[in-house]
Design a protein around this motif. Structure first.
Motif, short mmCIF file in Angstrom:
data_model
loop_
_atom_site.label_atom_id
_atom_site.label_comp_id
_atom_site.label_asym_id
_atom_site.label_seq_id
_atom_site.Cartn_x
_atom_site.Cartn_y
_atom_site.Cartn_z
N VAL A 1 76.74 92.92 75.58
CA VAL A 1 78.09 92.73 76.12
C VAL A 1 78.68 91.44 75.59
O VAL A 1 79.80 91.40 75.10
N TYR A 2 77.92 90.36 75.72
CA TYR A 2 78.30 89.06 75.15
C TYR A 2 77.12 88.52 74.35
O TYR A 2 75.98 88.60 74.79
N LYS A 3 77.44 87.96 73.20
CA LYS A 3 76.43 87.33 72.36
C LYS A 3 76.73 85.85 72.28
O LYS A 3 77.89 85.44 72.25
N ASP A 4 75.68 85.05 72.25
CA ASP A 4 75.80 83.60 72.22
C ASP A 4 76.78 83.13 71.15
O ASP A 4 76.67 83.50 69.99
N PHE B 1 82.50 94.32 85.85
CA PHE B 1 81.28 95.12 85.76
C PHE B 1 81.18 95.97 87.02
O PHE B 1 81.16 95.45 88.13
N LEU B 2 81.10 97.29 86.83
CA LEU B 2 81.18 98.21 87.95
C LEU B 2 79.82 98.79 88.35
O LEU B 2 79.44 98.76 89.51
N SER B 3 79.11 99.33 87.37
CA SER B 3 77.84 99.97 87.69
C SER B 3 76.91 99.90 86.49
O SER B 3 77.35 99.75 85.36
N GLY B 4 75.60 100.02 86.77
CA GLY B 4 74.60 99.92 85.73
C GLY B 4 73.66 98.76 86.01
O GLY B 4 73.43 98.39 87.16
N LYS B 5 73.13 98.17 84.94
CA LYS B 5 72.21 97.05 85.10
C LYS B 5 72.27 96.18 83.84
O LYS B 5 72.19 96.70 82.72
N LEU B 6 72.41 94.87 84.03
CA LEU B 6 72.53 93.92 82.92
C LEU B 6 71.49 92.82 83.04
O LEU B 6 71.09 92.44 84.15
N LYS B 7 71.10 92.28 81.90
CA LYS B 7 70.15 91.16 81.84
C LYS B 7 70.87 89.96 81.23
O LYS B 7 71.46 90.07 80.16
N VAL B 8 70.83 88.82 81.92
CA VAL B 8 71.51 87.61 81.46
C VAL B 8 70.47 86.59 81.02
O VAL B 8 69.56 86.24 81.79
N CYS B 9 70.59 86.12 79.78
CA CYS B 9 69.63 85.15 79.23
C CYS B 9 70.37 83.94 78.68
O CYS B 9 71.47 84.05 78.14
N ASN B 10 69.74 82.79 78.83
CA ASN B 10 70.27 81.55 78.26
C ASN B 10 69.60 81.32 76.91
O ASN B 10 68.38 81.39 76.79
N ASN B 11 70.41 81.08 75.89
CA ASN B 11 69.90 80.90 74.53
C ASN B 11 69.75 79.42 74.23
O ASN B 11 70.72 78.66 74.28
N LEU B 12 68.53 79.00 73.92
CA LEU B 12 68.22 77.60 73.71
C LEU B 12 68.40 77.20 72.25
O LEU B 12 68.43 78.04 71.35
N SER B 13 68.51 75.89 72.02
CA SER B 13 68.77 75.39 70.66
C SER B 13 67.60 75.64 69.71
O SER B 13 67.76 75.64 68.50
N ASN B 14 66.40 75.85 70.26
CA ASN B 14 65.23 76.11 69.41
C ASN B 14 65.09 77.59 69.03
O ASN B 14 64.09 77.99 68.44
N GLY B 15 66.09 78.38 69.40
CA GLY B 15 66.09 79.79 69.04
C GLY B 15 65.46 80.71 70.07
O GLY B 15 65.52 81.93 69.94
N LYS B 16 64.89 80.13 71.12
CA LYS B 16 64.28 80.94 72.16
C LYS B 16 65.29 81.24 73.26
O LYS B 16 66.35 80.64 73.34
N SER B 17 64.93 82.20 74.10
CA SER B 17 65.80 82.60 75.22
C SER B 17 65.02 82.51 76.52
O SER B 17 63.80 82.67 76.54
N ILE C 1 74.39 88.61 77.32
CA ILE C 1 74.28 89.63 78.36
C ILE C 1 73.97 90.95 77.67
O ILE C 1 74.73 91.41 76.81
N THR C 2 72.84 91.54 78.03
CA THR C 2 72.35 92.76 77.40
C THR C 2 72.23 93.87 78.43
O THR C 2 71.83 93.62 79.57
N VAL C 3 72.56 95.07 78.03
CA VAL C 3 72.51 96.22 78.93
C VAL C 3 71.08 96.76 79.00
O VAL C 3 70.45 96.99 77.96
N GLU D 1 58.38 85.20 76.17
CA GLU D 1 59.38 84.18 75.83
C GLU D 1 60.43 84.05 76.91
O GLU D 1 60.77 82.94 77.34
N LEU D 2 60.94 85.17 77.39
CA LEU D 2 62.00 85.15 78.40
C LEU D 2 61.52 84.55 79.72
O LEU D 2 62.30 83.94 80.45
#
Length: 236
Positions: A44-47, A57-73, A100-102, A190-191
């Motif tokens: 949905v959104y990319k860093d 956002f109405l229905s479904g399921k999303l995963k929210v991750c913080n993207n770090l400067s070292n390339g990890k999430s 944000i990933t579906v 990693e996550l």
């Protein structure tokens, strides 16, 4: 992302979620609204991408991750209920710093903020800004709780929550269990901010306790009740 041109379906969602109530002049914005569907694994959104739309956002399921400067999430939280996405970025405080990933087919109502006329009108709409303030306050509380969970909750708790949310229907009709976990374990480690080896130890512990069963390509969830109990107090 797939855009639906079915105005009847869009109107049904607008009515069901009372979206018109969040605007002072809904008639102006109505002509710009689009109903969209995201499939599993869509982003949905990319860093650091330019913000073209904000979404109800109405229905479904999303995963929210913080993207770090070292390339990890690092996993922040999951969304399942009604939310607005892109609220902070709308103020141009920052480009999206989270991805944000579906993880389950999701439906949203999109507003095109790449159109400066629409964006300007949103930032002058008092009812919409009040709604944004409430949304941001709620997310601040969520992030505070997630930060506490990351520090205080064990990996067993956080992994249980992750498995519970990302499990999917078992297509093996010969199995007595209807949920399985198929996620990439390297990415999962990693996550969750742990090592791959430590993650495997916890998974093996779940197997020994009868919560999971290891299969060739997945883990079958044998005791969903205990898994849910373990997941309490982590990732609200």
């Amino acid at each position: 992302m797939k855009v639906y041109l079915n105005q009847v379906q869009l109107d049904q969602y607008i009515k069901s979620y009372r979206i018109a109530d969040y605007f002072s002049d809904f008639d102006y914005f109505y002509k710009y609204l689009k109903l969209v569907r995201f499939s599993k694994n869509d982003v949905v959104y990319k860093d650091k991408e330019t913000l073209d739309y904000i979404y109800f956002f109405l229905s479904g399921k999303l995963k929210v991750c913080n993207n770090l400067s070292n390339g990890k999430s690092l996993l922040l939280c999951f969304f399942e209920g009604f939310e607005i996405l892109g609220d902070l970025e709308l103020y141009q405080i920052a480009s999206p710093s989270n991805s944000i990933t579906v993880i389950k087919e999701s439906y949203c109502v999109a507003i095109p903020v790449k159109d400066e006329r629409v964006k300007g009108a949103l930032l002058k709409d008092v009812k919409f800004l009040n709604f944004l303030s409430f949304s941001l306050a709620k997310k601040l509380v969520t992030i505070s709780e997630v930060s506490s969970a990351n520090i205080l909750c064990t990996l067993q708790n956080r992994l249980a929550k992750y498995i519970y949310y990302l499990s999917e229907k078992n297509t093996d009709k010969s199995s007595a269990y209807n949920r399985v976990f198929r996620e990439n374990l390297t990415e999962t480690a990693e996550l969750l901010g742990t090592s791959y080896r430590h993650l495997l130890r916890i998974l093996q512990q779940y197997v020994q306790e009868g919560i999971l069963e290891k299969r060739e390509d997945c883990y079958v969830i044998k005791d969903i009740g205990r898994l849910k109990l373990l997941s309490s107090d982590s990732y609200v």
